[in-house]
Design a protein around this motif. Structure first.
Motif, PDB file in Angstrom:
ATOM      1  N   UNK A 112       0.990  -1.243   0.100  1.00  0.00           N
ATOM      2  CA  UNK A 112      -0.046   0.048   0.036  1.00  0.00           C
ATOM      3  C   UNK A 112       0.986   1.214  -0.044  1.00  0.00           C
ATOM      4  N   UNK A 113       2.203   1.100   0.414  1.00  0.00           N
ATOM      5  CA  UNK A 113       2.981   2.176   0.449  1.00  0.00           C
ATOM      6  C   UNK A 113       3.845   2.400  -0.877  1.00  0.00           C
ATOM      7  N   UNK A 114       3.522   1.555  -1.843  1.00  0.00           N
ATOM      8  CA  UNK A 114       4.231   1.685  -3.130  1.00  0.00           C
ATOM      9  C   UNK A 114       3.969   2.709  -3.956  1.00  0.00           C
ATOM     10  N   UNK A 115       4.984   3.311  -4.734  1.00  0.00           N
ATOM     11  CA  UNK A 115       4.379   4.301  -5.530  1.00  0.00           C
ATOM     12  C   UNK A 115       5.272   4.133  -6.973  1.00  0.00           C
ATOM     13  N   UNK A 116       4.788   5.056  -8.043  1.00  0.00           N
ATOM     14  CA  UNK A 116       5.385   5.177  -9.392  1.00  0.00           C
ATOM     15  C   UNK A 116       6.971   5.885  -9.122  1.00  0.00           C
ATOM     16  N   UNK A 117       7.996   4.820  -9.478  1.00  0.00           N
ATOM     17  CA  UNK A 117       9.164   5.589  -9.596  1.00  0.00           C
ATOM     18  C   UNK A 117       9.938   5.283  -8.335  1.00  0.00           C
ATOM     19  N   UNK A 152       8.250  -0.650 -11.913  1.00  0.00           N
ATOM     20  CA  UNK A 152       8.217   0.363 -10.782  1.00  0.00           C
ATOM     21  C   UNK A 152       8.508   1.872 -11.792  1.00  0.00           C
ATOM     22  N   UNK A 153       9.082   1.844 -12.628  1.00  0.00           N
ATOM     23  CA  UNK A 153       9.316   3.263 -13.497  1.00  0.00           C
ATOM     24  C   UNK A 153       7.855   3.495 -14.077  1.00  0.00           C
ATOM     25  N   UNK A 154       7.258   2.520 -14.561  1.00  0.00           N
ATOM     26  CA  UNK A 154       5.978   2.996 -15.314  1.00  0.00           C
ATOM     27  C   UNK A 154       4.668   3.123 -14.286  1.00  0.00           C
ATOM     28  N   UNK A 158      -0.287  -2.215 -12.740  1.00  0.00           N
ATOM     29  CA  UNK A 158       0.671  -3.195 -12.856  1.00  0.00           C
ATOM     30  C   UNK A 158       1.686  -3.263 -11.499  1.00  0.00           C
ATOM     31  N   UNK A 159       1.857  -2.139 -11.221  1.00  0.00           N
ATOM     32  CA  UNK A 159       2.723  -2.017  -9.879  1.00  0.00           C
ATOM     33  C   UNK A 159       1.855  -2.169  -8.547  1.00  0.00           C
ATOM     34  N   UNK A 160       0.473  -1.804  -8.710  1.00  0.00           N
ATOM     35  CA  UNK A 160      -0.391  -2.282  -7.718  1.00  0.00           C
ATOM     36  C   UNK A 160      -0.812  -3.706  -7.637  1.00  0.00           C
ATOM     37  N   UNK A 161      -0.456  -4.446  -8.560  1.00  0.00           N
ATOM     38  CA  UNK A 161      -0.661  -5.983  -8.493  1.00  0.00           C
ATOM     39  C   UNK A 161       0.248  -6.694  -7.305  1.00  0.00           C
ATOM     40  N   UNK A 167       7.061  -7.441  -4.351  1.00  0.00           N
ATOM     41  CA  UNK A 167       8.664  -7.419  -4.783  1.00  0.00           C
ATOM     42  C   UNK A 167       9.376  -6.098  -4.781  1.00  0.00           C
ATOM     43  N   UNK A 168       8.602  -5.156  -5.192  1.00  0.00           N
ATOM     44  CA  UNK A 168       9.023  -3.705  -5.384  1.00  0.00           C
ATOM     45  C   UNK A 168       9.422  -3.084  -4.208  1.00  0.00           C
ATOM     46  N   UNK A 169       8.575  -3.282  -3.094  1.00  0.00           N
ATOM     47  CA  UNK A 169       8.772  -2.852  -1.588  1.00  0.00           C
ATOM     48  C   UNK A 169      10.181  -3.405  -1.031  1.00  0.00           C
ATOM     49  N   UNK A 170      10.182  -4.618  -1.440  1.00  0.00           N
ATOM     50  CA  UNK A 170      11.203  -5.488  -1.013  1.00  0.00           C
ATOM     51  C   UNK A 170      12.645  -4.851  -1.476  1.00  0.00           C
ATOM     52  N   UNK A 171      12.535  -4.718  -2.670  1.00  0.00           N
ATOM     53  CA  UNK A 171      13.920  -4.143  -3.494  1.00  0.00           C
ATOM     54  C   UNK A 171      14.372  -2.850  -2.930  1.00  0.00           C
ATOM     55  N   UNK A 172      13.371  -2.062  -2.897  1.00  0.00           N
ATOM     56  CA  UNK A 172      13.579  -0.719  -2.539  1.00  0.00           C
ATOM     57  C   UNK A 172      13.860  -0.218  -1.094  1.00  0.00           C
ATOM     58  N   UNK A 173      13.192  -1.488  -0.176  1.00  0.00           N
ATOM     59  CA  UNK A 173      13.635  -1.437   1.131  1.00  0.00           C
ATOM     60  C   UNK A 173      15.150  -1.898   1.675  1.00  0.00           C
ATOM     61  N   UNK A 174      15.399  -2.995   0.851  1.00  0.00           N
ATOM     62  CA  UNK A 174      16.714  -3.575   1.044  1.00  0.00           C
ATOM     63  C   UNK A 174      17.773  -2.398   0.580  1.00  0.00           C
TER      64      UNK A 174
END
Length: 441
Positions: A112-117, A152-154, A158-161, A167-174
């Motif tokens: 829920x905290x994910x966002x474009x870019x 993530x860039x787009x 799709x990012x909200x799936x 996976x995106x949150x994990x990558x950014x957080x790590x």
């Protein structure tokens, strides 16, 4: 002239920088800021990176009264210094007296905290972040139905799936954790909210990167494959009030207890909507969450067996950094814990209370926004989100680091300034001793 402009450009940093000052009193801190401002104004040939490096490596940064000025150019930095010297509050200036005592917890936000870019602004400025992000994406891309970086860039649907959001949150957080570690931030303990706890487990050492990515990808994929539907709603109610509200109802559960009066219910859409309506009729507030599935509810049961098989195939180790769970005495090396983690209530309020009981006073939220910081109860310590959605990422991250420093955390400012490239040491004004006269009685 063009030549003079080129020389001046060379004196400015490629990205934002931090000027840090510490002193034994507020008066000395203000005096030091004033001296430094005068010094920089009188020497236009000295670059902002030179000042940042010199403050970090030739001056004491560990006194209790602390000032950090964050800016992208000379004018912004000087304005901040001058304001600090005069006792004015302006954006980009962070001050504090180290009340946090240096005990820091790192917490990772949930879906829920994910966002474009998200993270890509840091990627272009900080090599440590970029290397870590690339490493995680390289592991995940073979396990996902597409390129994580491209999604993530787009942004968009799709990012909200779930499969890409987690996976995106994990990558950014790590990558954020690696960056802050390189800056000398050493947490007393780590924790997370839902998928954020999976990140916490990885950075604590429960899994190696390949196994952590296998867990993250499978978790998101299995949840994504569940039939759409279900709902979640946040209520301004205590966990006891919500337990009474849902008593005897099938297909609904307490998904999360985020605060003393912040509880989330999850389950069959018609039941969640009905109970939210009942709570509103009693004078409370209820807000539907924008989710595709009813996480942490009985609707997750069909994925548990398959997720258990994935977890049986990875190696769990004892954490090297204390990992605080909402389940007292939980064994985070037991695959069954992580299977139940998909279905069970997220007791984040209990996690925060447990960390506070360990003496933690400062909470560094690593994620693309300040979701956990926004939920924090008023007396739950100092909360510092690394990023804020929609704001310049490098400057926001450095302001957050400054906030940790002002709250008493130790920061390796020499490491922070290491990316200044051509920066050189310059002689800076000396400490403004606040001399006091003592007369015999």
């Amino acid at each position: 002239s063009a030549v003079e402009a080129a020389v001046q450009d060379g004196l400015e940093s490629a990205g934002p920088v931090v000027w840090v000052v510490s002193a034994r009193s507020d008066a000395a801190l203000a005096a030091q800021a004033g001296r430094l401002a005068g010094f920089v104004e009188a020497r236009p040939e000295v670059g902002v990176g030179d000042v940042a490096l010199s403050l970090a490596v030739t001056r004491t940064t560990g006194f209790s009264h602390r000032l950090a000025v964050v800016g992208g150019d000379r004018g912004q930095l000087l304005e901040g210094l001058s304001a600090a010297a005069a006792g004015r509050v302006v954006p980009g200036v962070v001050t504090g007296a180290g009340a946090g005592g240096g005990r820091v917890a790192v917490v990772f936000s949930g879906q829920g905290s994910q966002g474009v870019g998200m993270g890509l602004g840091l990627y272009g400025v900080f090599p440590v972040f970029a290397r870590a992000f690339d490493e995680v994406c390289a592991e995940l891309d073979g396990l996902l139905p597409g390129s994580l970086r491209e999604v993530i860039a787009a942004g968009g649907p799709e990012l909200d799936q779930t499969v890409f959001a987690q996976a995106g949150l994990f990558a950014v957080q790590v990558a954020l954790f690696r960056l802050w570690s390189s800056w000398g931030v050493v947490p007393q303990c780590v924790a997370g909210h839902s998928i954020g706890e999976v990140t916490a487990a990885y950075v604590a050492g429960v899994w190696d990167l390949a196994d952590a990515c296998a867990v993250v990808a499978a978790r998101g994929r299995l949840m994504q494959e569940l039939p759409a539907g279900g709902a979640m709603a946040a209520l301004d109610a205590s966990s006891e009030q919500v337990a009474e509200l849902i008593a005897g109802r099938e297909g609904v559960a307490v998904a999360a207890v985020n605060g003393a009066r912040q509880t989330v219910i999850s389950g069959v859409e018609s039941v969640v909507d009905e109970l939210a309506g009942v709570w509103r009729e009693r004078g409370g507030r209820a807000r539907r969450l924008r989710v595709s599935h009813a996480f942490h509810s009985p609707l997750m049961d069909p994925v548990l067996e398959g997720f258990g098989r994935v977890l049986e195939g990875v190696t769990c180790r004892e954490p090297r950094i204390p990992l605080v769970s909402g389940t007292p005495g939980a064994d985070v090396t037991d695959p069954a814990y992580w299977v139940g983690h998909v279905r069970d209530t997220v007791r984040f309020h209990d996690v925060v209370e447990a960390m506070r009981a360990q003496g933690v006073g400062v909470f560094a939220e690593l994620g693309p926004d300040g979701a956990l910081s926004a939920m924090a109860d008023g007396d739950a310590g100092t909360w510092v989100p690394a990023l804020r959605g929609g704001q310049d990422e490098p400057e926001t991250a450095l302001r957050a680091l400054a906030g940790l420093y002002a709250a008493g955390a130790e920061v390796d400012w020499a490491a922070v300034t290491a990316d200044e490239g051509r920066a050189v040491r310059v002689g800076l004004p000396t400490y403004p001793f606040q001399r006091q006269h003592y007369w015999p009685k």
